[in-house]
Design an enzyme around this catalytic site. Structure first.
Site, mmCIF file in Angstrom:
data_model
loop_
_atom_site.group_PDB
_atom_site.id
_atom_site.type_symbol
_atom_site.label_atom_id
_atom_site.label_comp_id
_atom_site.label_asym_id
_atom_site.label_seq_id
_atom_site.Cartn_x
_atom_site.Cartn_y
_atom_site.Cartn_z
ATOM 1 N N ILE A 16 -34.695 31.857 -5.181
ATOM 2 C CA ILE A 16 -35.261 30.635 -4.587
ATOM 3 C C ILE A 16 -36.169 30.963 -3.398
ATOM 4 O O ILE A 16 -37.245 30.370 -3.241
ATOM 5 C CB ILE A 16 -34.102 29.697 -4.161
ATOM 6 C CG1 ILE A 16 -33.358 29.177 -5.403
ATOM 7 C CG2 ILE A 16 -34.615 28.551 -3.303
ATOM 8 C CD1 ILE A 16 -32.008 28.533 -5.124
ATOM 9 N N TYR A 151 -16.939 29.721 -1.381
ATOM 10 C CA TYR A 151 -18.389 29.491 -1.462
ATOM 11 C C TYR A 151 -18.669 28.006 -1.203
ATOM 12 O O TYR A 151 -19.502 27.644 -0.374
ATOM 13 C CB TYR A 151 -18.912 29.898 -2.844
ATOM 14 C CG TYR A 151 -20.378 29.617 -3.068
ATOM 15 C CD1 TYR A 151 -21.358 30.481 -2.613
ATOM 16 C CD2 TYR A 151 -20.793 28.452 -3.745
ATOM 17 C CE1 TYR A 151 -22.711 30.219 -2.814
ATOM 18 C CE2 TYR A 151 -22.135 28.182 -3.949
ATOM 19 C CZ TYR A 151 -23.097 29.065 -3.485
ATOM 20 O OH TYR A 151 -24.431 28.792 -3.680
ATOM 21 N N LYS A 155 -20.652 25.761 1.832
ATOM 22 C CA LYS A 155 -21.748 24.818 1.567
ATOM 23 C C LYS A 155 -21.407 23.410 2.073
ATOM 24 O O LYS A 155 -22.292 22.686 2.533
ATOM 25 C CB LYS A 155 -22.086 24.812 0.072
ATOM 26 C CG LYS A 155 -22.584 26.172 -0.453
ATOM 27 C CD LYS A 155 -23.837 26.658 0.270
ATOM 28 C CE LYS A 155 -24.440 27.909 -0.351
ATOM 29 N NZ LYS A 155 -25.641 28.375 0.343
HETATM 30 P P1 NAD Z 1 -30.478 35.365 -4.950
HETATM 31 O O1 NAD Z 1 -29.277 36.240 -4.947
HETATM 32 O O2 NAD Z 1 -31.360 35.371 -6.117
HETATM 33 O O3 NAD Z 1 -31.337 35.633 -3.641
HETATM 34 C C1 NAD Z 1 -30.716 35.623 -2.381
HETATM 35 C C2 NAD Z 1 -31.459 36.541 -1.434
HETATM 36 O O4 NAD Z 1 -30.749 36.518 -0.185
HETATM 37 C C3 NAD Z 1 -31.486 38.011 -1.918
HETATM 38 O O5 NAD Z 1 -32.793 38.493 -1.879
HETATM 39 C C4 NAD Z 1 -30.577 38.717 -0.926
HETATM 40 O O6 NAD Z 1 -30.985 40.062 -0.650
HETATM 41 C C5 NAD Z 1 -30.690 37.842 0.305
HETATM 42 N N1 NAD Z 1 -29.568 38.019 1.215
HETATM 43 C C6 NAD Z 1 -28.251 38.083 0.892
HETATM 44 N N2 NAD Z 1 -27.526 38.311 1.995
HETATM 45 C C7 NAD Z 1 -28.404 38.393 3.032
HETATM 46 C C8 NAD Z 1 -28.264 38.626 4.422
HETATM 47 N N3 NAD Z 1 -27.064 38.855 4.968
HETATM 48 N N4 NAD Z 1 -29.374 38.613 5.192
HETATM 49 C C9 NAD Z 1 -30.587 38.417 4.642
HETATM 50 N N5 NAD Z 1 -30.785 38.211 3.325
HETATM 51 C C10 NAD Z 1 -29.701 38.209 2.547
HETATM 52 O O7 NAD Z 1 -29.903 33.900 -4.701
HETATM 53 P P2 NAD Z 1 -30.592 32.466 -4.897
HETATM 54 O O8 NAD Z 1 -30.012 31.879 -6.116
HETATM 55 O O9 NAD Z 1 -32.044 32.543 -4.726
HETATM 56 O O10 NAD Z 1 -29.911 31.706 -3.683
HETATM 57 C C11 NAD Z 1 -30.600 31.290 -2.519
HETATM 58 C C12 NAD Z 1 -29.759 30.225 -1.838
HETATM 59 O O11 NAD Z 1 -29.565 29.128 -2.736
HETATM 60 C C13 NAD Z 1 -28.359 30.682 -1.437
HETATM 61 O O12 NAD Z 1 -28.025 30.139 -0.193
HETATM 62 C C14 NAD Z 1 -27.483 30.103 -2.519
HETATM 63 O O13 NAD Z 1 -26.154 29.911 -2.088
HETATM 64 C C15 NAD Z 1 -28.191 28.805 -2.804
HETATM 65 N N6 NAD Z 1 -27.912 28.210 -4.108
HETATM 66 C C16 NAD Z 1 -28.123 28.925 -5.259
HETATM 67 C C17 NAD Z 1 -27.802 28.352 -6.470
HETATM 68 C C18 NAD Z 1 -27.974 29.093 -7.757
HETATM 69 O O14 NAD Z 1 -27.412 28.645 -8.778
HETATM 70 N N7 NAD Z 1 -28.723 30.171 -7.817
HETATM 71 C C19 NAD Z 1 -27.299 27.035 -6.530
HETATM 72 C C20 NAD Z 1 -27.124 26.348 -5.358
HETATM 73 C C21 NAD Z 1 -27.443 26.936 -4.153
#
Ligand code: NAD
Length: 260
Positions: A16, A151, A155
């Site tokens: 994202i 988790y 949230k």
């Molecule tokens: P992703 O794993 O594809 O990307 C997350 C990024 O965050 C990665 O590049 C990772 O290196 C980085 N990251 C992790 N820990 C970190 C830290 N301590 N400091 C800096 N960077 C860090 O995940 P995504 O799906 O793109 O998720 C992004 C956000 O959206 C998250 O907060 C996640 O909880 C939320 N979210 C995701 C989903 C889903 O289904 N993918 C659904 C709802 C919410």
């Protein structure tokens, strides 16, 4: 001060965060790219044009590093139109079987990382006209979900923090919002070793670009305070059901979807 609006994105290397960085860059914004994976952010910076972005390796759990990164961002831009607290991690499974260290890591990154970002960004958001803080929550903050207990707890906390700050910071002209999507096709979901049943039963209907588009809509929204943003029909239905249906019905449908 630079002549284009500026966004600071955590977790910008993948999923994202990356999709959002690409969208804002395409819209002509200056983009701050921050992630544990600093080299991937640097690759994006080169792609956008080095003068239109800044990239750094950043761990959002490191308060001093976060403050320093924002100070350097400000020195280059003189504005912070949008702070996107997006970085997050996911560990799923039965609560009692998951090592305590994983529960703590979820709190450190998903909740404390967001608090760190909001706290460090405040002075800069306050100095920027019509700025916005956007936090990534999740549909796991709509109702407590088995296999996603901690988790989801992080949230729920982000949702509560967002709601409070949206009122507290209105006096400073800072809009505060969150997004609460169901499953999005990103490395986070694809890399889960043993996906919980709910992933298969609900499916992964959203793309990272859908979420980026909603971040954009939220950042542009000026009509009335609209704190929580639910991407996609499925997420909206879940949120409405949770508000309108009796608790017993929601509990039963959660049991059904999660297989507990
Ligand atoms: P992703 O794993 O594809 O990307 C997350 C990024 O965050 C990665 O590049 C990772 O290196 C980085 N990251 C992790 N820990 C970190 C830290 N301590 N400091 C800096 N960077 C860090 O995940 P995504 O799906 O793109 O998720 C992004 C956000 O959206 C998250 O907060 C996640 O909880 C939320 N979210 C995701 C989903 C889903 O289904 N993918 C659904 C709802 C919410």
């Amino acid at each position: 001060m630079i002549d284009r609006p500026a966004i600071f994105i955590t977790g910008a290397a993948a999923g994202i965060g990356r999709a959002t960085a690409e969208l804002y860059a395409a819209k002509g914004w200056f983009v701050g790219l921050y992630d544990l994976a600093g080299s991937a952010c640097e690759g994006l910076r080169q792609q956008f044009g080095p003068e239109f972005a800044i990239s750094e390796s950043l761990d959002v759990t490191d308060v001093a590093a976060f403050e320093a990164a924002l100070t350097r961002f400000w020195a280059k831009t003189g504005r912070l139109d949008v702070m996107f607290n997006n970085a997050g991690i996911l560990h799923t499974g039965d609560f009692a079987e998951m090592p305590l260290a994983r529960h703590h890591a979820l709190v450190d990154v998903n909740l404390k990382g967001v608090i760190n970002g909001a706290h460090a960004a405040f002075p800069f958001l306050k100095q920027t006209r019509r700025s916005a803080l956007i936090n990534m929550a999740s549909a796991s903050a709509i109702n407590g979900t088995p296999a996603f207990a901690t988790y989801g707890a992080t949230k729920f906390a982000v949702k509560g923090l967002t709601e409070a700050l949206s009122i507290e910071w209105a006096q400073h002209g800072i809009r505060v919002m969150d997004l609460l999507p169901l499953f999005v096709a990103t490395p986070m979901v694809h890399n889960v070793a043993a996906p919980p049943k709910s992933v298969g039963r609900l499916g992964i209907k959203l793309k990272a670009d859908d979420i980026a588009a909603m971040v954009w809509s939220a950042s542009q929204w000026r009509l009335w305070p609209r704190t929580h943003w639910y991407p996609g029909i499925q997420t909206k239905l879940l949120a409405w059901a949770n508000k309108l249906l009796p608790a017993m019905v929601n509990r039963y449908s959660t049991k059904l979807v999660t297989g507990y």
